[in-house]
Design a protein around this motif. Structure first.
Motif, PDB file in Angstrom:
ATOM      1  N   GLY A  11       0.814  -1.217   0.000  1.00 50.42           N
ATOM      2  CA  GLY A  11       0.000   0.000   0.000  1.00 50.42           C
ATOM      3  C   GLY A  11       0.843   1.260   0.000  1.00 50.42           C
ATOM      4  O   GLY A  11       0.543   2.213  -0.717  1.00 50.42           O
ATOM      5  N   VAL A  12       1.902   1.277   0.801  1.00 50.69           N
ATOM      6  CA  VAL A  12       2.770   2.448   0.854  1.00 50.69           C
ATOM      7  C   VAL A  12       3.419   2.683  -0.501  1.00 50.69           C
ATOM      8  O   VAL A  12       3.509   3.823  -0.974  1.00 50.69           O
ATOM      9  N   LEU A  13       3.845   1.608  -1.151  1.00 50.76           N
ATOM     10  CA  LEU A  13       4.448   1.740  -2.477  1.00 50.76           C
ATOM     11  C   LEU A  13       3.436   2.279  -3.489  1.00 50.76           C
ATOM     12  O   LEU A  13       3.760   3.154  -4.304  1.00 50.76           O
ATOM     13  N   GLN A  14       2.205   1.800  -3.445  1.00 50.34           N
ATOM     14  CA  GLN A  14       1.185   2.290  -4.372  1.00 50.34           C
ATOM     15  C   GLN A  14       0.819   3.744  -4.101  1.00 50.34           C
ATOM     16  O   GLN A  14       0.605   4.520  -5.032  1.00 50.34           O
ATOM     17  N   VAL A  15       0.746   4.123  -2.842  1.00 53.81           N
ATOM     18  CA  VAL A  15       0.468   5.521  -2.515  1.00 53.81           C
ATOM     19  C   VAL A  15       1.589   6.407  -3.041  1.00 53.81           C
ATOM     20  O   VAL A  15       1.337   7.472  -3.630  1.00 53.81           O
ATOM     21  N   GLY A  51      -3.874   2.158  -2.844  1.00 55.36           N
ATOM     22  CA  GLY A  51      -2.801   2.077  -1.852  1.00 55.36           C
ATOM     23  C   GLY A  51      -3.313   2.290  -0.442  1.00 55.36           C
ATOM     24  O   GLY A  51      -2.916   1.590   0.493  1.00 55.36           O
ATOM     25  N   LEU A  52      -4.202   3.261  -0.274  1.00 48.58           N
ATOM     26  CA  LEU A  52      -4.786   3.494   1.046  1.00 48.58           C
ATOM     27  C   LEU A  52      -5.615   2.300   1.503  1.00 48.58           C
ATOM     28  O   LEU A  52      -5.616   1.952   2.686  1.00 48.58           O
ATOM     29  N   PHE A  53      -6.315   1.663   0.564  1.00 44.84           N
ATOM     30  CA  PHE A  53      -7.071   0.455   0.898  1.00 44.84           C
ATOM     31  C   PHE A  53      -6.139  -0.636   1.418  1.00 44.84           C
ATOM     32  O   PHE A  53      -6.422  -1.301   2.421  1.00 44.84           O
ATOM     33  N   TYR A  54      -5.014  -0.830   0.741  1.00 44.60           N
ATOM     34  CA  TYR A  54      -4.053  -1.833   1.181  1.00 44.60           C
ATOM     35  C   TYR A  54      -3.478  -1.487   2.551  1.00 44.60           C
ATOM     36  O   TYR A  54      -3.310  -2.365   3.404  1.00 44.60           O
ATOM     37  N   VAL A  55      -3.138  -0.221   2.769  1.00 44.92           N
ATOM     38  CA  VAL A  55      -2.581   0.177   4.068  1.00 44.92           C
ATOM     39  C   VAL A  55      -3.611  -0.051   5.168  1.00 44.92           C
ATOM     40  O   VAL A  55      -3.294  -0.625   6.219  1.00 44.92           O
ATOM     41  N   LEU A  56      -4.850   0.381   4.946  1.00 40.78           N
ATOM     42  CA  LEU A  56      -5.895   0.175   5.959  1.00 40.78           C
ATOM     43  C   LEU A  56      -6.163  -1.308   6.191  1.00 40.78           C
ATOM     44  O   LEU A  56      -6.383  -1.739   7.322  1.00 40.78           O
ATOM     45  N   GLY A  57      -6.154  -2.084   5.101  1.00 34.11           N
ATOM     46  CA  GLY A  57      -6.350  -3.522   5.249  1.00 34.11           C
ATOM     47  C   GLY A  57      -5.237  -4.169   6.049  1.00 34.11           C
ATOM     48  O   GLY A  57      -5.479  -5.041   6.891  1.00 34.11           O
ATOM     49  N   GLY A  58      -4.006  -3.751   5.805  1.00 31.37           N
ATOM     50  CA  GLY A  58      -2.883  -4.306   6.554  1.00 31.37           C
ATOM     51  C   GLY A  58      -2.904  -3.889   8.008  1.00 31.37           C
ATOM     52  O   GLY A  58      -2.583  -4.672   8.907  1.00 31.37           O
ATOM     53  N   VAL A  59      -3.296  -2.644   8.259  1.00 29.01           N
ATOM     54  CA  VAL A  59      -3.339  -2.149   9.630  1.00 29.01           C
ATOM     55  C   VAL A  59      -4.462  -2.818  10.413  1.00 29.01           C
ATOM     56  O   VAL A  59      -4.327  -3.084  11.610  1.00 29.01           O
ATOM     57  N   THR A  60      -5.573  -3.126   9.762  1.00 30.81           N
ATOM     58  CA  THR A  60      -6.704  -3.749  10.455  1.00 30.81           C
ATOM     59  C   THR A  60      -6.607  -5.264  10.461  1.00 30.81           C
ATOM     60  O   THR A  60      -7.615  -5.956  10.528  1.00 30.81           O
ATOM     61  N   CYS A  61      -5.425  -5.760  10.363  1.00 29.76           N
ATOM     62  CA  CYS A  61      -5.114  -7.174  10.617  1.00 29.76           C
ATOM     63  C   CYS A  61      -5.603  -8.141   9.551  1.00 29.76           C
ATOM     64  O   CYS A  61      -5.923  -9.284   9.874  1.00 29.76           O
TER      65      CYS A  61
END
Length: 103
Positions: A11-15, A51-61
């Motif tokens: 996600g960070v890379l996509q952002v 990217g934000l979707f991936y980051v939020l998905g990763g953060v929410t386990c």
């Protein structure tokens, strides 16, 4: 790359790529330049949103859920192997017991 294996890293890379796309400068006022600016904005915003979707998905386990599912699968496989070993042992013990009752 280890970075792309985790949801947050991906996600960070996509952002980053989305923001870099939004920062591109397009010069000119022709129809081609206008459509290129529109496509650039749509692509940059879409990539940033994903990217934000991936980051939020990763953060929410979501990664934790995946590891939990893998751990359950491994536990089930181990239980099946143990059960098969116990059944084989039971058959061996029954065969030994049967040999004692014949004598």
């Amino acid at each position: 790359m280890k970075l792309l294996e985790s949801w947050v890293g991906r996600g960070v890379l996509q952002v980053f790529l989305g923001l870099m796309t939004l920062e591109l400068e397009v010069q000119g006022d022709t129809d081609w330049d206008k459509s290129l600016r529109l496509y650039k904005e749509v692509a940059g915003l879409s990539m940033t949103g994903c990217g934000l979707f991936y980051v939020l998905g990763g953060v929410t386990c979501i990664g934790c859920l995946k590891r939990s599912r893998q751990r359950r699968h491994l536990d089930r496989m181990k239980a099946e192997r143990d059960l098969a070993a116990l059944r084989k042992q039971e058959e061996d013990l029954k065969a030994r017991l049967a040999s004692y009752t014949k004598t």
